[in-house]
Design an enzyme around this catalytic site. Structure first.
Site, PDB file in Angstrom:
ATOM      1  N   GLN A 467      -6.202   0.538 -10.724  1.00  0.00           N
ATOM      2  CA  GLN A 467      -6.515   1.581  -9.743  1.00  0.00           C
ATOM      3  C   GLN A 467      -7.997   1.651  -9.395  1.00  0.00           C
ATOM      4  OE1 GLN A 467      -4.029   3.601  -8.537  1.00  0.00           O
ATOM      5  NE2 GLN A 467      -2.430   2.820  -9.875  1.00  0.00           N
ATOM      6  N   HIS A 468      -8.864   1.028 -10.195  1.00  0.00           N
ATOM      7  CA  HIS A 468     -10.306   1.262 -10.071  1.00  0.00           C
ATOM      8  C   HIS A 468     -11.001  -0.025  -9.651  1.00  0.00           C
ATOM      9  CE1 HIS A 468      -9.260   4.189 -13.570  1.00  0.00           C
ATOM     10  NE2 HIS A 468      -8.852   4.647 -12.403  1.00  0.00           N
ATOM     11  N   ILE A 469     -10.838  -0.384  -8.397  1.00  0.00           N
ATOM     12  CA  ILE A 469     -11.322  -1.667  -7.882  1.00  0.00           C
ATOM     13  C   ILE A 469     -12.847  -1.654  -7.846  1.00  0.00           C
ATOM     14  CG2 ILE A 469     -11.158  -3.319  -5.989  1.00  0.00           C
ATOM     15  CD1 ILE A 469      -8.654  -1.516  -5.090  1.00  0.00           C
TER      16      ILE A 469
END
Length: 547
Positions: A467-469
């Site tokens: 979720q945390h690109i």
């Protein structure tokens, strides 16, 4: 080609980071146009879509992809938008719509810890940032005040001023974790962009437990709130504008961007300064798509680093039954964590991590498990009540180091608009895997302290949480090894800036949104210095990019 639009500042992407940068620039008198590939969503319709959906565990369900601006969807099946080149899959989730992916985020709004920006100097791994934690502190504060961040002071991230709000009310289950794990593990309230009291015209959290995919009462700050704030400051937003090319002039300055409307009519927008804020996958995709004779490898890519150093926060977990009824599902979905393992000398050997407690209702998961086990009738009801009351979960949030082989490239496959899809090349190295192994001892100790039974560890070598690109357009002082400088300006194009978590050189252990917002506010100030503010005083010596 239709008639042209123009603005002082053209922002590509309407997520929380791009929108708040746009707001700051509009407040300083610049004309600002935000281009968003996806449609504009209506809060009430999103809430209704989730309420009426029979599948409550699919957080993307209320956010279907539009044909002209697809985004990755994996349930009930992979829509094939984000191509996977391996060796390890990277099924990232994000939303292409006005407001961006924070439509369905958990609102975790963490700061780095100071040593996160110096891991090369201190531990001999990764890279150092081109700025210090102390330089970020005032921008973190401004970001927290804009979002309305509630938090506790004992998270390991120092600050000069208090949080805008005290922590959100502690759920019973988290209170019991805190009481029973002390003193072995200090459990603290998560730092969140969620109101613990009325703030900025929005109400306090009332504990709906549907933070993802949508807070029904607007207590949680979303990207659409940032968009509305930008519009209130004078920025204009154009949805359904699928940017497919950035143009440069003979001197290497950005002159215009081209976009498709849903009917594939072509449009052109000119400007003085351009901000790329699409996200850590769509932004490098666009830079690579904009290759020219002068820049055959794509814009801002003389270093060859565009798309490289893809990072995230993979996680493994433990599910077990506590020896008392905790009934997860009252209050926010992710309210508390353990932060004492975010930094230490061990970082020279393995990744740091946070330990995060789930507070998502277990009724659906337990129901599915019982059905698979063939339990029915009176025993089903008995087991459902017991397991849903006792089942708990703890996960780690692991750091991934920058690796140039982890990257986003252009796929040979194209979407419905004829634009190449993004392709992920990803692996999880031994540094991160060693930390996952080390954390198993913490999992076991936590279970022991909670009287745990029925321990179920996630499968060895299998990681969740994409979720945390982070990191695909990293900042740095050396144009040969980075894409942008410490203010987000691309080394190759003096009027092209990048805002987003993609500029972060390392990922650390925290959800990256707040750092992305803080950096974007700093970038906006560098573009157009404000007067009579703390930021203006700090950076008044920098030349503005706008007249």
């Amino acid at each position: 080609m239709s008639g042209q639009l123009s603005a002082d500042v053209v922002v590509i992407g309407s997520g929380i980071i791009g929108a708040l940068a746009a707001r700051r620039l509009a407040q300083q008198g610049a004309s600002v146009l935000i281009l968003e590939a996806g449609p504009r969503l209506e809060r009430a319709r999103v809430v209704a879509a989730f309420r009426n959906s029979p599948i409550k565990g699919n957080w993307m369900a209320p956010y279907p992809a539009s044909p002209w601006a697809p985004h990755p969807i994996y349930v009930p099946q992979d829509n094939g938008y984000l191509k996977q080149a391996g060796p390890y899959p990277y099924p990232a989730e994000y939303i292409r719509a006005v407001g961006g992916t924070t439509w369905h985020w958990a609102a975790q709004a963490w700061r780095l810890v100071p040593n996160d920006v110096r891991i090369k100097s201190l531990y001999g791994v990764g890279v150092d940032w081109p700025l210090s934690y102390e330089e970020l502190d005032p921008w973190y504060q401004e970001a927290e005040e804009l979002l309305g961040v509630a938090g506790a002071d004992n998270t390991g991230s120092p600050r000069q001023h208090p949080f805008p709000m005290e922590p959100v009310a502690e759920p019973w289950s988290m209170r019991r974790f805190r009481e029973r794990l002390a003193p072995a593990y200090p459990v603290v309230a998560n730092t969140v962009a969620r109101n613990s009291r009325g703030y900025d015209g929005r109400p306090a959290c009332v504990g709906n437990n549907s933070c993802q995919p949508i807070c029904p009462v607007n207590a949680q700050y979303l990207g659409i709130n940032a968009v509305e704030a930008a519009e209130a400051a004078g920025a204009k937003v154009m949805p359904n504008a699928v940017v497919y090319r950035i143009e440069h002039d003979a001197k290497g300055r950005i002159a215009a961007v081209r976009y498709y409307a849903p009917d594939k009519s072509e449009h052109r927008v000119t400007g003085t300064t351009f901000i790329l804020a699409a996200n850590g996958i769509e932004s490098p995709k666009l830079l690579l798509l904009s290759a020219s004779d002068t820049y055959p490898n794509g814009l801002a890519n003389s270093s060859g680093m565009v798309g490289r150093h893809l990072m995230d926060h993979p996680s493994t977990s433990l599910t077990f039954y506590a020896d008392e009824e905790l009934w997860l599902g009252r209050g926010p979905q992710s309210p508390s964590s353990i932060n004492t393992l975010r930094d230490g000398a061990f970082r020279s050997q393995h990744a740091p991590y946070r330990l995060d407690f789930t507070n998502i209702s277990q009724v659906l998961n337990v129901t599915n498990d019982l059905i698979k086990e063939g339990v029915y009738g009176a025993e089903f009801e008995k087991q459902l009540r017991w397991r849903a009351a006792h089942q708990v979960n703890v996960k780690n949030v692991l750091e991934v180091l920058p690796n140039p082989d982890n990257r986003i490239t252009l796929s040979a496959e194209k979407d419905a608009m004829g634009i190449p899809k993004p392709e992920a090349h990803y692996a999880i190295d031994d540094y991160t895997r060693r930390a996952a192994e080390v954390s198993k001892a913490d999992f076991a100790r936590i279970a022991e302290l909670m009287g745990g039974t029925g321990l179920r560890y996630s499968a060895d070598g299998q990681f969740a949480n994409n979720q945390h690109i982070t990191g695909t357009m990293s900042m740095g002082n050396d144009p040969k090894t980075s894409v942008v400088d410490g203010f987000g300006r691309t080394h190759d194009h003096e009027n092209l800036f990048v805002c987003g978590t993609g500029v972060m050189p390392t990922a650390a252990t925290m959800n990256s949104t707040l750092t992305g917002v803080a950096l974007a506010l700093r970038t906006a100030e560098h573009i157009l210095p404000a007067k009579n503010t703390h930021a203006g005083a700090m950076h008044s010596g920098h030349e503005a990019s706008l007249a």
